[in-house]
Design a protein around this motif. Sequence first.
Motif, PDB file in Angstrom:
ATOM      1  N   LEU A   1       0.877  -1.187  -0.126  1.00  8.38           N
ATOM      2  CA  LEU A   1       0.011   0.053  -0.102  1.00  8.38           C
ATOM      3  C   LEU A   1       0.810   1.467  -0.052  1.00  8.38           C
ATOM      4  O   LEU A   1       0.657   2.314   0.681  1.00  8.38           O
ATOM      5  CB  LEU A   1      -1.022   0.097   1.255  1.00  8.38           C
ATOM      6  CG  LEU A   1      -1.903  -1.199   1.365  1.00  8.38           C
ATOM      7  CD1 LEU A   1      -2.755  -1.051   2.445  1.00  8.38           C
ATOM      8  CD2 LEU A   1      -2.657  -1.354   0.041  1.00  8.38           C
ATOM      9  N   ARG A   2       1.811   1.117  -0.910  1.00  8.23           N
ATOM     10  CA  ARG A   2       2.800   2.309  -0.887  1.00  8.23           C
ATOM     11  C   ARG A   2       2.483   2.966  -2.360  1.00  8.23           C
ATOM     12  O   ARG A   2       2.474   2.387  -3.158  1.00  8.23           O
ATOM     13  CB  ARG A   2       4.427   2.040  -0.522  1.00  8.23           C
ATOM     14  CG  ARG A   2       4.509   2.030   1.129  1.00  8.23           C
ATOM     15  CD  ARG A   2       5.975   1.697   1.289  1.00  8.23           C
ATOM     16  NE  ARG A   2       5.806   1.441   2.697  1.00  8.23           N
ATOM     17  CZ  ARG A   2       6.368   2.497   3.538  1.00  8.23           C
ATOM     18  NH1 ARG A   2       6.441   3.590   2.775  1.00  8.23           N
ATOM     19  NH2 ARG A   2       6.311   2.386   4.924  1.00  8.23           N
ATOM     20  N   ILE A   3       2.941   4.205  -2.549  1.00  9.95           N
ATOM     21  CA  ILE A   3       2.767   4.731  -3.870  1.00  9.95           C
ATOM     22  C   ILE A   3       3.658   4.286  -4.686  1.00  9.95           C
ATOM     23  O   ILE A   3       5.060   4.413  -4.423  1.00  9.95           O
ATOM     24  CB  ILE A   3       2.874   6.368  -3.935  1.00  9.95           C
ATOM     25  CG1 ILE A   3       1.904   6.981  -2.773  1.00  9.95           C
ATOM     26  CG2 ILE A   3       2.667   6.971  -5.184  1.00  9.95           C
ATOM     27  CD1 ILE A   3       1.777   8.302  -2.432  1.00  9.95           C
ATOM     28  N   GLU A   4       3.633   3.810  -6.078  1.00  7.81           N
ATOM     29  CA  GLU A   4       4.527   3.189  -6.803  1.00  7.81           C
ATOM     30  C   GLU A   4       4.138   3.917  -8.379  1.00  7.81           C
ATOM     31  O   GLU A   4       5.130   3.807  -9.004  1.00  7.81           O
ATOM     32  CB  GLU A   4       4.309   1.804  -7.103  1.00  7.81           C
ATOM     33  CG  GLU A   4       4.742   0.837  -5.635  1.00  7.81           C
ATOM     34  CD  GLU A   4       4.365  -0.520  -5.952  1.00  7.81           C
ATOM     35  OE1 GLU A   4       4.006  -1.054  -7.077  1.00  7.81           O
ATOM     36  OE2 GLU A   4       4.650  -1.209  -5.089  1.00  7.81           O
ATOM     37  N   GLU A   5       2.825   4.219  -8.590  1.00  7.04           N
ATOM     38  CA  GLU A   5       2.581   4.844  -9.801  1.00  7.04           C
ATOM     39  C   GLU A   5       1.456   6.185  -9.848  1.00  7.04           C
ATOM     40  O   GLU A   5       1.006   6.123  -9.011  1.00  7.04           O
ATOM     41  CB  GLU A   5       1.812   3.837 -10.749  1.00  7.04           C
ATOM     42  CG  GLU A   5       1.633   4.224 -11.824  1.00  7.04           C
ATOM     43  CD  GLU A   5       0.696   3.132 -12.845  1.00  7.04           C
ATOM     44  OE1 GLU A   5       0.804   3.237 -14.130  1.00  7.04           O
ATOM     45  OE2 GLU A   5       0.032   2.398 -12.104  1.00  7.04           O
ATOM     46  N   VAL A   6       1.929   7.146 -10.713  1.00  4.46           N
ATOM     47  CA  VAL A   6       1.341   8.424 -10.644  1.00  4.46           C
ATOM     48  C   VAL A   6       0.946   8.395 -12.175  1.00  4.46           C
ATOM     49  O   VAL A   6       1.443   8.549 -12.923  1.00  4.46           O
ATOM     50  CB  VAL A   6       2.049   9.668 -10.169  1.00  4.46           C
ATOM     51  CG1 VAL A   6       1.121  10.958 -10.335  1.00  4.46           C
ATOM     52  CG2 VAL A   6       2.609   9.569  -8.717  1.00  4.46           C
TER      53      VAL A   6
ATOM     54  N   VAL B   1      -6.677  11.664  -6.698  1.00  4.95           N
ATOM     55  CA  VAL B   1      -7.238  10.494  -6.168  1.00  4.95           C
ATOM     56  C   VAL B   1      -6.617   9.381  -5.880  1.00  4.95           C
ATOM     57  O   VAL B   1      -5.598   8.978  -6.517  1.00  4.95           O
ATOM     58  CB  VAL B   1      -8.527   9.907  -7.181  1.00  4.95           C
ATOM     59  CG1 VAL B   1      -9.508   8.876  -6.511  1.00  4.95           C
ATOM     60  CG2 VAL B   1      -9.469  11.234  -7.504  1.00  4.95           C
ATOM     61  N   ARG B   2      -6.526   8.604  -4.626  1.00  6.02           N
ATOM     62  CA  ARG B   2      -5.801   7.615  -4.296  1.00  6.02           C
ATOM     63  C   ARG B   2      -6.615   6.222  -5.126  1.00  6.02           C
ATOM     64  O   ARG B   2      -7.558   6.167  -4.950  1.00  6.02           O
ATOM     65  CB  ARG B   2      -5.982   7.061  -2.975  1.00  6.02           C
ATOM     66  CG  ARG B   2      -5.419   8.139  -2.029  1.00  6.02           C
ATOM     67  CD  ARG B   2      -5.616   8.042  -0.526  1.00  6.02           C
ATOM     68  NE  ARG B   2      -4.979   8.826   0.486  1.00  6.02           N
ATOM     69  CZ  ARG B   2      -5.648   9.765   1.006  1.00  6.02           C
ATOM     70  NH1 ARG B   2      -7.123   9.933   0.410  1.00  6.02           N
ATOM     71  NH2 ARG B   2      -5.004  10.542   1.836  1.00  6.02           N
ATOM     72  N   SER B   3      -5.545   5.847  -5.820  1.00  2.00           N
ATOM     73  CA  SER B   3      -6.081   4.556  -6.511  1.00  2.00           C
ATOM     74  C   SER B   3      -5.168   3.458  -5.978  1.00  2.00           C
ATOM     75  O   SER B   3      -4.179   2.976  -6.197  1.00  2.00           O
ATOM     76  CB  SER B   3      -5.330   4.788  -7.981  1.00  2.00           C
ATOM     77  OG  SER B   3      -5.748   3.676  -8.720  1.00  2.00           O
ATOM     78  N   TRP B   4      -6.081   2.862  -5.024  1.00  2.00           N
ATOM     79  CA  TRP B   4      -5.406   1.694  -4.341  1.00  2.00           C
ATOM     80  C   TRP B   4      -5.302   0.730  -5.242  1.00  2.00           C
ATOM     81  O   TRP B   4      -5.991   0.190  -6.146  1.00  2.00           O
ATOM     82  CB  TRP B   4      -6.535   1.153  -3.138  1.00  2.00           C
ATOM     83  CG  TRP B   4      -6.931   2.119  -2.299  1.00  2.00           C
ATOM     84  CD1 TRP B   4      -7.972   3.208  -2.210  1.00  2.00           C
ATOM     85  CD2 TRP B   4      -6.096   2.441  -1.235  1.00  2.00           C
ATOM     86  NE1 TRP B   4      -7.796   3.810  -1.273  1.00  2.00           N
ATOM     87  CE2 TRP B   4      -6.664   3.645  -0.600  1.00  2.00           C
ATOM     88  CE3 TRP B   4      -5.091   2.250  -0.436  1.00  2.00           C
ATOM     89  CZ2 TRP B   4      -6.163   4.320   0.632  1.00  2.00           C
ATOM     90  CZ3 TRP B   4      -4.373   2.746   0.694  1.00  2.00           C
ATOM     91  CH2 TRP B   4      -5.081   3.830   1.405  1.00  2.00           C
ATOM     92  N   PRO B   5      -4.287  -0.276  -4.761  1.00  3.53           N
ATOM     93  CA  PRO B   5      -3.407  -0.317  -3.677  1.00  3.53           C
ATOM     94  C   PRO B   5      -2.170   0.463  -3.743  1.00  3.53           C
ATOM     95  O   PRO B   5      -1.430   0.864  -2.824  1.00  3.53           O
ATOM     96  CB  PRO B   5      -3.087  -1.638  -3.512  1.00  3.53           C
ATOM     97  CG  PRO B   5      -2.952  -2.302  -4.815  1.00  3.53           C
ATOM     98  CD  PRO B   5      -3.964  -1.672  -5.746  1.00  3.53           C
ATOM     99  N   HIS B   6      -1.668   0.993  -4.945  1.00  3.17           N
ATOM    100  CA  HIS B   6      -0.314   1.696  -5.134  1.00  3.17           C
ATOM    101  C   HIS B   6      -0.271   2.698  -5.970  1.00  3.17           C
ATOM    102  O   HIS B   6       0.861   3.142  -6.320  1.00  3.17           O
ATOM    103  CB  HIS B   6       0.719   0.635  -5.814  1.00  3.17           C
ATOM    104  CG  HIS B   6       0.783  -0.695  -5.287  1.00  3.17           C
ATOM    105  ND1 HIS B   6       1.248  -0.855  -4.063  1.00  3.17           N
ATOM    106  CD2 HIS B   6       0.400  -2.117  -5.589  1.00  3.17           C
ATOM    107  CE1 HIS B   6       1.108  -2.199  -3.404  1.00  3.17           C
ATOM    108  NE2 HIS B   6       0.799  -2.844  -4.480  1.00  3.17           N
TER     109      HIS B   6
END
Length: 273
Positions: free
Chosen positions: A68-73, A123-128
Motif C-alpha cells: 500500500l505504498r505509492i508506486e505509480e502516478v 485521487v488515491r488509486s488503491w493499492p499503489h
Amino acid sequence: MAGPTTTTERGEPGTRRPVGARPKGAKRTGPSPARPSRLPGPRAVLLIVAALLVLASGVWLFYGSAWLRIEEVTTSGTRVLTPAEVRAAAAVPVGAPLVSVDTDDIEDRLRRALPRIDSVDVVRSWPHGVALHVVERTPVLLLEKGGKFTEVDANGVRFATVDAAKAPKGVPLLELTVAQSPSLRRFGADRLTAAAVGVAGDLPGPVAGDTKVLKVRSYDSITLELTGGRTVVWGSGEEGEAKARALTALMKAAPKAGHFDVSAPTAPAASRS
C-alpha cells in the motif's frame, strides 16, 4: 408499660414484623450497599487483546509495511500541458504510504505551479497509485504584446503567455485601444477586458468561429472584425443575448452584407460596407 401491638406493627395476620422494619413493597430511600467490583473474565480479556492486535496490524499495514505504498502516478485531461509537466509539478512522494498522501496539498501545489489548470482532482488509486485528473482553462481571447500572446479564459483570467507559434488557432485577438478614452479612467483596463470576455461568450457559434479581432475603444464601443472583411458594431457589453439573436437574424436576412450594427438590438442594421 407498653401498649398493645397495632395492626401496622404486626403486618399481615399471623406474622410479626419488628418495629422500624421496612414494610413489604416500600422503596429503599437510603444509599445502596456497595457491590464488590468484578474483574473482566477471560473471554473479555481475549476480545480486548484481539481488538488491539487488529488495530496494530492495520496501522502497520497502512504505514509500516512495504504494501500500500505509492508506486505509480497517472494523469488525465491534459491538452496543452504534458503528463510529465503535471507529474513534476504535483511532486507526489513515490514510495510513501498511500494513506498518508495529502491530496489537498497536491491540488494546491498544481494550481500554483500551473495556472493553465482550472481544476484538479487528486485521487488515491488503491493499492499503489495516485491519479491526477486535470481540467485546463480554455482561452476565449488573446492579448498580444511584443510578439507574445496572453491567453484569457471565460472568467477573464490571464493564465498563460506563449509565442506566435504556440498561440491557439481560432481564438480572437483582443485589441484595447482605450488609452485616451474616458472609459479607461472610469472603468479600468480589467473591467473593459471583462466586458470583452463577456461579448466573446455571447457571440453565436458561427460568428464566434469567424471572429478574428475584438476591438474595445470604450465601454460603449466594442466592434468585431470577421473573416471576409466583415465588421460588426456591438456597442456595449450589455444585452448580449438580444444582440446575438439580432445578429443571427440579420446575417440570414442580408447574407451579402459586409457591415452589421446591433448596438441597438431592437433596431439592427446591415449594409454592404
